[in-house]
Write a protein that holds these residues in place. Structure first.
Motif, PDB file in Angstrom:
ATOM      1  N   TYR A  47       0.835  -1.205   0.000  1.00  0.00           N
ATOM      2  CA  TYR A  47       0.000   0.000   0.000  1.00  0.00           C
ATOM      3  C   TYR A  47       0.868   1.253   0.000  1.00  0.00           C
ATOM      4  N   TYR A  48       1.901   1.251   0.841  1.00  0.00           N
ATOM      5  CA  TYR A  48       2.799   2.406   0.909  1.00  0.00           C
ATOM      6  C   TYR A  48       3.489   2.633  -0.430  1.00  0.00           C
ATOM      7  N   MET A  49       3.962   1.553  -1.038  1.00  0.00           N
ATOM      8  CA  MET A  49       4.669   1.690  -2.316  1.00  0.00           C
ATOM      9  C   MET A  49       3.751   2.241  -3.401  1.00  0.00           C
ATOM     10  N   VAL A  50       2.499   1.762  -3.410  1.00  0.00           N
ATOM     11  CA  VAL A  50       1.541   2.238  -4.414  1.00  0.00           C
ATOM     12  C   VAL A  50       1.178   3.699  -4.169  1.00  0.00           C
ATOM     13  N   GLN A  51       0.887   4.023  -2.894  1.00  0.00           N
ATOM     14  CA  GLN A  51       0.454   5.377  -2.573  1.00  0.00           C
ATOM     15  C   GLN A  51       1.581   6.398  -2.712  1.00  0.00           C
ATOM     16  N   SER A  52       2.794   5.985  -2.411  1.00  0.00           N
ATOM     17  CA  SER A  52       3.911   6.922  -2.463  1.00  0.00           C
ATOM     18  C   SER A  52       4.530   7.032  -3.850  1.00  0.00           C
ATOM     19  N   ALA A  53       4.144   6.149  -4.758  1.00  0.00           N
ATOM     20  CA  ALA A  53       4.734   6.157  -6.097  1.00  0.00           C
ATOM     21  C   ALA A  53       4.598   7.507  -6.797  1.00  0.00           C
ATOM     22  N   PRO A  54       3.405   8.139  -6.794  1.00  0.00           N
ATOM     23  CA  PRO A  54       3.303   9.441  -7.463  1.00  0.00           C
ATOM     24  C   PRO A  54       4.257  10.491  -6.890  1.00  0.00           C
ATOM     25  N   LYS A  55       4.412  10.504  -5.554  1.00  0.00           N
ATOM     26  CA  LYS A  55       5.312  11.481  -4.943  1.00  0.00           C
ATOM     27  C   LYS A  55       6.762  11.178  -5.291  1.00  0.00           C
ATOM     28  N   ARG A  56       7.114   9.885  -5.297  1.00  0.00           N
ATOM     29  CA  ARG A  56       8.484   9.515  -5.647  1.00  0.00           C
ATOM     30  C   ARG A  56       8.781   9.851  -7.110  1.00  0.00           C
ATOM     31  N   GLU A  57       7.807   9.605  -7.968  1.00  0.00           N
ATOM     32  CA  GLU A  57       7.980   9.948  -9.378  1.00  0.00           C
ATOM     33  C   GLU A  57       8.084  11.454  -9.568  1.00  0.00           C
ATOM     34  N   GLN A  58       7.297  12.214  -8.796  1.00  0.00           N
ATOM     35  CA  GLN A  58       7.357  13.657  -8.875  1.00  0.00           C
ATOM     36  C   GLN A  58       8.708  14.186  -8.399  1.00  0.00           C
ATOM     37  N   ALA A  59       9.256  13.558  -7.369  1.00  0.00           N
ATOM     38  CA  ALA A  59      10.580  13.951  -6.897  1.00  0.00           C
ATOM     39  C   ALA A  59      11.612  13.790  -8.004  1.00  0.00           C
ATOM     40  N   GLY A  60      11.459  12.739  -8.805  1.00  0.00           N
ATOM     41  CA  GLY A  60      12.356  12.539  -9.941  1.00  0.00           C
ATOM     42  C   GLY A  60      12.187  13.610 -10.998  1.00  0.00           C
ATOM     43  N   ARG A  61      10.931  13.998 -11.251  1.00  0.00           N
ATOM     44  CA  ARG A  61      10.691  15.054 -12.247  1.00  0.00           C
ATOM     45  C   ARG A  61      11.282  16.383 -11.777  1.00  0.00           C
ATOM     46  N   GLU A  62      11.130  16.666 -10.490  1.00  0.00           N
ATOM     47  CA  GLU A  62      11.664  17.916  -9.953  1.00  0.00           C
ATOM     48  C   GLU A  62      13.192  17.933  -9.990  1.00  0.00           C
ATOM     49  N   GLN A  63      13.779  16.786  -9.742  1.00  0.00           N
ATOM     50  CA  GLN A  63      15.237  16.703  -9.811  1.00  0.00           C
ATOM     51  C   GLN A  63      15.718  16.940 -11.241  1.00  0.00           C
ATOM     52  N   ALA A  64      14.980  16.392 -12.213  1.00  0.00           N
ATOM     53  CA  ALA A  64      15.350  16.587 -13.611  1.00  0.00           C
ATOM     54  C   ALA A  64      15.222  18.043 -14.036  1.00  0.00           C
ATOM     55  N   ALA A  65      14.301  18.789 -13.387  1.00  0.00           N
ATOM     56  CA  ALA A  65      14.070  20.200 -13.733  1.00  0.00           C
ATOM     57  C   ALA A  65      14.896  21.163 -12.896  1.00  0.00           C
ATOM     58  N   ALA A  66      15.740  20.627 -12.015  1.00  0.00           N
ATOM     59  CA  ALA A  66      16.477  21.478 -11.074  1.00  0.00           C
ATOM     60  C   ALA A  66      17.396  22.479 -11.774  1.00  0.00           C
ATOM     61  N   SER A  67      17.825  22.168 -12.976  1.00  0.00           N
ATOM     62  CA  SER A  67      18.718  23.085 -13.700  1.00  0.00           C
ATOM     63  C   SER A  67      18.011  24.371 -14.119  1.00  0.00           C
TER      64      SER A  67
END
Length: 283
Positions: A47-67
């Protein structure tokens, strides 16, 4: 006799041992309890992995946009984002809650606006909100994600929400009749897109949200909720889809006397007089 007695005693011991083993049996209760605990732990993890997936994926998008984060040497990184439209607007021009503005862009991203700003503390509005309040929040450094509710639903809508929920100086609302599925606004900046997966969404937010380099008029201004009687995020003034009438305030309007100002008082300047500079697209 001794041998017989010994054999009887040995048989008795074996029988007693067998009786003890029989009585102990398999500890099914313990096994079932352990299995249940393991299953519960597994379900919690899943449940945690499913529910937290969008936030974890968003963290990746934000890291990619950090420049695209602003710096002193690169004060407005949005200039590097393809499709961003800019315009120059005069800030701190307020109208009454009963007045409308004839905006030059749809959705607008600058110009005269209501004296009360819309709450922009990572706020996702389920219904369309009065435009004049939303524009005021842009003046404070917020990014507004608007979307066409006829075109953005389901997973795409959730992709937008995860970029806003809990993020300071960010807000989101449906915008009926929008000519593109998605439109991002900050003061003097706009980017219209077709896809909620577009990385330019995160680049735009990284470049312009709370940008301290003078790209919006009121650096340091609040995005907090004002509350009932001013702007209540739980019951915000609704969006008016009708075309502004002849009494709507033009883009070069100077402001309404008696409208709320940033200090909690009222505008003192008359509504007549020399107009403020018109909004003009940047080259």
């Amino acid at each position: 006799m001794a041998n017989g007695t010994t054999r009887k005693k040995g048989s008795a011991v074996k029988a007693a041992r067998g009786s003890v083993v029989t009585k102990k049996g398999t500890p099914w209760g313990t096994i079932i309890a352990v299995v249940a605990i393991v299953a519960l732990a597994a379900s919690v993890i899943i449940y945690y992995m499913v529910q937290s997936a969008p936030k974890r994926e968003q963290a990746g998008r934000e890291q990619a946009a950090a420049s695209f984060a602003p710096t002193a040497s690169d004060p407005d990184p949005s200039k590097r984002i393809p499709g961003v439209v800019t315009a120059n607007y005069t800030g701190s021009v307020h109208v009454l809650p009963t007045e409308r503005v004839a905006y030059d862009k749809t959705p607008p991203f600058g110009g005269p606006h209501d004296g009360y700003w819309a709450t922009c503390t990572g706020t996702v509005y389920p219904n369309a909100v009065r435009t004049e309040n939303m524009v005021h929040s842009l003046e404070h450094g917020a990014v507004w994600i608007a979307y066409n509710p006829q075109q953005v639903t389901g997973d795409a809508l959730n992709l937008l929400k995860v970029r806003v929920q809990g993020k300071p100086f960010t807000m989101m609302s449906p915008y009926p009749g929008l000519d593109k599925p998605i439109s991002l606004q900050s003061w003097g900046h706009q980017l219209k897109l077709d896809d909620a997966n577009d990385p330019r969404i995160d680049e735009f937010i990284a470049a312009l949200r709370s940008n301290p380099n003078g790209v919006y008029p009121e650096v340091g201004a609040s995005c907090d909720a004002l509350g009932p009687g001013q702007f209540d995020p739980d019951n915000p003034p609704p969006f008016d889809p009708s075309k502004p009438g002849p009494d709507a305030k033009p883009m070069d309007y100077k402001g309404t006397a008696g409208a709320q100002n940033e200090q909690g008082g009222m505008n003192q300047q008359p509504s007549s007089g020399a107009p403020a500079p018109s909004a003009t697209p940047s080259k």
